[in-house]
Scaffold this active site. Structure first.
Site, mmCIF file in Angstrom:
data_model
loop_
_atom_site.group_PDB
_atom_site.id
_atom_site.type_symbol
_atom_site.label_atom_id
_atom_site.label_comp_id
_atom_site.label_asym_id
_atom_site.label_seq_id
_atom_site.Cartn_x
_atom_site.Cartn_y
_atom_site.Cartn_z
ATOM 1 N N LYS A 13 43.305 100.965 11.649
ATOM 2 C CA LYS A 13 42.029 100.495 11.711
ATOM 3 C C LYS A 13 42.056 100.097 10.087
ATOM 4 C CE LYS A 13 39.509 103.751 13.020
ATOM 5 N NZ LYS A 13 40.566 104.748 13.444
ATOM 6 N N ARG A 88 31.102 106.990 16.085
ATOM 7 C CA ARG A 88 32.052 107.966 16.613
ATOM 8 C C ARG A 88 31.824 108.760 17.662
ATOM 9 N NH1 ARG A 88 35.571 107.802 12.267
ATOM 10 N NH2 ARG A 88 37.478 109.109 12.102
ATOM 11 N N ARG A 127 51.984 109.173 5.962
ATOM 12 C CA ARG A 127 51.151 108.158 5.099
ATOM 13 C C ARG A 127 50.843 108.894 3.881
ATOM 14 N NH1 ARG A 127 45.708 106.533 8.336
ATOM 15 N NH2 ARG A 127 44.780 108.326 7.834
ATOM 16 N N ARG A 160 46.496 112.481 2.086
ATOM 17 C CA ARG A 160 45.025 112.981 2.608
ATOM 18 C C ARG A 160 45.105 114.380 3.028
ATOM 19 N NH1 ARG A 160 42.211 108.630 6.327
ATOM 20 N NH2 ARG A 160 41.573 110.381 7.410
ATOM 21 N N ARG A 171 42.137 115.810 15.092
ATOM 22 C CA ARG A 171 41.577 114.710 14.962
ATOM 23 C C ARG A 171 41.718 113.754 16.155
ATOM 24 N NH1 ARG A 171 44.001 112.826 9.530
ATOM 25 N NH2 ARG A 171 43.196 110.769 10.021
HETATM 26 P P1 ADP Z 1 40.721 108.936 10.780
HETATM 27 O O1 ADP Z 1 39.917 107.432 11.628
HETATM 28 O O2 ADP Z 1 42.108 108.406 10.418
HETATM 29 O O3 ADP Z 1 40.549 110.024 11.345
HETATM 30 P P2 ADP Z 1 38.610 108.491 8.721
HETATM 31 O O4 ADP Z 1 38.965 107.938 7.577
HETATM 32 O O5 ADP Z 1 37.902 107.203 9.433
HETATM 33 O O6 ADP Z 1 39.958 108.739 9.346
HETATM 34 O O7 ADP Z 1 37.624 109.870 8.982
HETATM 35 C C1 ADP Z 1 38.292 110.764 8.254
HETATM 36 C C2 ADP Z 1 37.349 111.977 8.847
HETATM 37 O O8 ADP Z 1 35.739 111.723 8.361
HETATM 38 C C3 ADP Z 1 36.973 112.278 10.128
HETATM 39 O O9 ADP Z 1 38.107 113.214 10.636
HETATM 40 C C4 ADP Z 1 35.757 112.899 10.261
HETATM 41 O O10 ADP Z 1 35.716 114.272 9.713
HETATM 42 C C5 ADP Z 1 34.861 112.300 9.034
HETATM 43 N N1 ADP Z 1 34.248 111.216 9.843
HETATM 44 C C6 ADP Z 1 34.246 109.816 9.496
HETATM 45 N N2 ADP Z 1 33.615 108.933 10.267
HETATM 46 C C7 ADP Z 1 32.629 109.834 11.233
HETATM 47 C C8 ADP Z 1 31.756 109.674 11.924
HETATM 48 N N3 ADP Z 1 31.274 108.439 12.187
HETATM 49 N N4 ADP Z 1 31.148 110.612 12.511
HETATM 50 C C9 ADP Z 1 31.630 111.949 12.240
HETATM 51 N N5 ADP Z 1 32.665 112.256 11.333
HETATM 52 C C10 ADP Z 1 33.118 111.129 10.595
#
Ligand code: ADP
Length: 221
Positions: A13, A88, A127, A160, A171
């Site tokens: 993404k 999400r 990554r 990360r 996740r």
């Molecule tokens: P990925 O999609 O690769 O898991 P992101 O960088 O989008 O990584 O998100 C990393 C972390 O940030 C998630 O595992 C969560 O803990 C938090 N996070 C991001 N966006 C949200 C959201 N919309 N609601 C709740 N937690 C979120």
């Protein structure tokens, strides 16, 4: 154009969002990036975020909705919007839809990048990125020339904190349980098309599919 980009962690993404935002003149808002900045700030909220994010759990809805609502409200209305990582959960989607309706700027398309789980784990655990310039690498698919150092600025590459296999699995299960229902929520509501593209190919192939999907939507065909 206002687009919600969805897909499991590791679907690419972030990479696709940057390319699509540039091509279609949209502001790219990544909830993960915004939360990581707050998390790294050393604030009280940042420490709270760290405990959820490092465990691969979702941050509670009220916190994320508040942070993202502020980020969305400050964007220029004349530009498009590409949301990545938010909403999400279904309650987050509900809150977002209300805010965008109030602003008179509803979502126009939901784009889902679909990718099989086994590929996702391999992509994420390999990554790496440069802490200085942000350039992205992968130990197997896109290694740096000088073992572990950035080709652009020579800094030592980092991983990360939530990109370890155990946290990735957490996740992924959060995605299946809490985020996939958001795709259904938008498909059932029917207010905008929900388009799925295959994220299993090389980055350029996925970009071509995503651009074609958005261009078709934009022209109304
Ligand atoms: P990925 O999609 O690769 O898991 P992101 O960088 O989008 O990584 O998100 C990393 C972390 O940030 C998630 O595992 C969560 O803990 C938090 N996070 C991001 N966006 C949200 C959201 N919309 N609601 C709740 N937690 C979120």
């Amino acid at each position: 154009m206002r687009v919600l980009l969805m897909g499991p962690p590791g679907a690419g993404k972030g990479t696709q969002a940057k390319r699509l935002a540039e091509k279609f003149d949209m502001v790219h808002l990544s909830s993960g990036d915004i939360l990581r900045v707050e998390r790294g700030s050393g604030s009280e909220l940042g420490l709270k975020l760290k405990s959820y994010m490092d465990a691969g759990e979702l941050v509670p809805d009220e916190i994320v909705v508040d942070i993202m609502a502020k980020a969305i409200a400050t964007q220029p209305a004349e530009k498009g919007l590409l949301l990545d990582g938010f909403p999400r959960t279904v309650p987050q989607a509900d809150a977002l839809d209300r805010q965008l309706a109030d602003l008179g700027r509803p979502l126009e398309v939901v784009l889902v990048i679909d990718t099989p789980d086994d590929l996702l784990v391999e992509r994420i655990t390999g990554r790496r990125s440069c802490p200085d310039c942000g350039r992205a690498y992968h130990v197997a698919f896109l290694p740096s020339k000088d073992d572990g150092l950035c080709d652009s600025c020579g800094a030592e590459l980092t991983q990360r904190a939530d990109d370890t296999e155990e946290v990735v699995r957490e996740r992924l299960s959060a995605y299946r349980a809490q985020t996939e229902p958001v795709i259904e929520y938008y498909a059932d509501a029917g207010a905008q098309p929900v388009v799925t593209v295959d994220g299993g190919g090389k980055p350029d192939q996925v970009t071509d599919l995503a651009v074609a999907a958005l261009a078709t939507d934009e022209s109304g065909c």
